[in-house]
Design an enzyme around this catalytic site. Structure first.
Site, short mmCIF file in Angstrom:
data_model
loop_
_atom_site.label_atom_id
_atom_site.label_comp_id
_atom_site.label_asym_id
_atom_site.label_seq_id
_atom_site.Cartn_x
_atom_site.Cartn_y
_atom_site.Cartn_z
N ASP A 8 0.87 -1.17 0.00
CA ASP A 8 0.00 0.00 0.00
C ASP A 8 0.92 1.23 0.00
O ASP A 8 2.11 1.12 0.31
CB ASP A 8 -0.88 -0.05 1.25
CG ASP A 8 -1.72 1.20 1.42
OD1 ASP A 8 -2.39 1.60 0.46
OD2 ASP A 8 -1.67 1.79 2.51
N ASP A 10 -0.09 5.13 0.92
CA ASP A 10 -0.32 6.06 2.04
C ASP A 10 -0.34 5.29 3.36
O ASP A 10 -1.16 4.39 3.55
CB ASP A 10 -1.66 6.77 1.87
CG ASP A 10 -1.76 7.54 0.56
OD1 ASP A 10 -1.77 8.78 0.60
OD2 ASP A 10 -1.82 6.90 -0.51
N ASP A 167 -1.57 -0.81 5.78
CA ASP A 167 -1.88 -0.29 7.12
C ASP A 167 -3.37 -0.14 7.37
O ASP A 167 -3.77 0.50 8.34
CB ASP A 167 -1.20 1.08 7.32
CG ASP A 167 -1.88 2.19 6.53
OD1 ASP A 167 -2.20 3.23 7.13
OD2 ASP A 167 -2.12 2.00 5.32
#
Length: 222
Positions: A8, A10, A167
C-alpha cells in the site's frame, strides 16, 4: 525463488498525511473555520478524500454537497501533495534490501493514478518499482482483490508468490481475497487496537521490521 512484495502507499511506504491534512485545513480556512490539529486529521489519511472531508468538514458521501467538496479537496491536495510527504523511516533501506536479495516490489494503492504516480516519481521510487496500481487502474479498489491480482499479472507472478503489506483493514482483506500472505503495518494510520481482528499473517511496528517479517513468512510456507 523470486517473489513480489506489494505495498500500500499512504501510511505504508509514504507518510502522506501532512499534505492531506494541509489540504483539509485549507478548505476549512476557506470556509472561515480554524485549522484542526494535525493529530486529529492524521488517522483519516488512509481514507483519502472521504476521511478527510468527514473529519475536516463533517461531510459524508451522502451529503448533497459532498461531490463538489471532494473535487475541490482533490484540487487543493494536488497543488501541495509533494510538499511534506516523505518515505517512512526504514523504507529506503527496506527497498534496497529487497533489490539486493533479488525481490521485485510494487505499489497497490487506492489513490487514483493521476495523484499516485507523480508522488511515486517525486519520491524517486519509479525506477525500481515493478508496477504501480491506482484505485482506478483495475476497475475496482481495495478491499476488492482485483488491483492486487492485476499487479501480479502485470509482473508475471502468481498471487501465492506475492506478499501484500498495508496499514488498513481493507489491505488485509484484499490480500487474503487475492490469495496473498499479508503484513499489517501498525506504524501507519490505523488504530493499533483494531489490528488483531484483521488476522494478518504478520504485524510490524516499523518499516525496519518488514524484511524480517517477509523472511519469516517465506520460511512458514516453504
Amino acid at each position: 525463488m523470486q517473489k513480489l512484495i506489494l505495498f500500500d502507499f499512504d501510511g505504508t511506504l509514504a507518510d502522506t498525511a501532512p499534505d492531506l491534512a494541509a489540504a483539509a485545513n485549507t478548505m476549512r480556512v476557506q470556509k472561515g473555520l480554524e485549522p484542526l490539529p494535525y493529530e486529529l486529521l492524521r488517522p483519516m489519511a488512509s481514507q483519502g478524500a472521504r476521511g478527510l472531508l468527514k473529519a475536516g468538514l463533517d461531510l459524508a458521501p451522502d451529503h448533497p454537497e459532498y461531490e463538489e467538496h471532494r473535487i475541490r479537496f482533490l484540487s487543493e491536495y494536488e497543488k501541495q501533495m509533494t510538499s511534506l510527504t516523505r518515505l517512512f523511516p526504514g523504507v529506503g533501506e527496506l527497498l534496497a534490501t529487497l533489490k539486493a536479495e533479488g525481490f521485485q516490489w510494487g505499489i497497490v494503492t487506492n489513490k487514483v493514478e493521476y495523484l499516485a504516480v507523480p508522488i511515486v516519481r517525486h519520491l524517486q521510487l519509479e525506477a525500481e518499482c515493478a508496477v504501480t496500481v491506482g484505485g482506478d487502474t483495475a476497475g475496482h479498489a481495495k478491499p476488492h482483490p482485483a488491483p492486487l491480482l492485476y499487479a501480479a499479472e502485470k509482473t508475471g507472478f502468481q498471487p501465492e508468490d506475492c506478499i501484500y503489506v498495508g496499514d488498513d483493514e481493507r489491505d488485509i482483506v484484499a490480500g487474503k481475497a487475492a490469495g496473498m500472505p499479508t503484513i499489517a503495518a501498525a506504524y501507519g494510520y490505523c488504530q493499533v487496537e483494531d489490528i488483531p481482528r484483521w488476522n494478518a499473517d504478520a504485524v510490524v511496528d516499523s518499516a525496519h521490521e518488514i524484511w524480517p517479517a517477509v523472511q519469516a513468512l517465506l520460511q512458514r510456507v516453504a
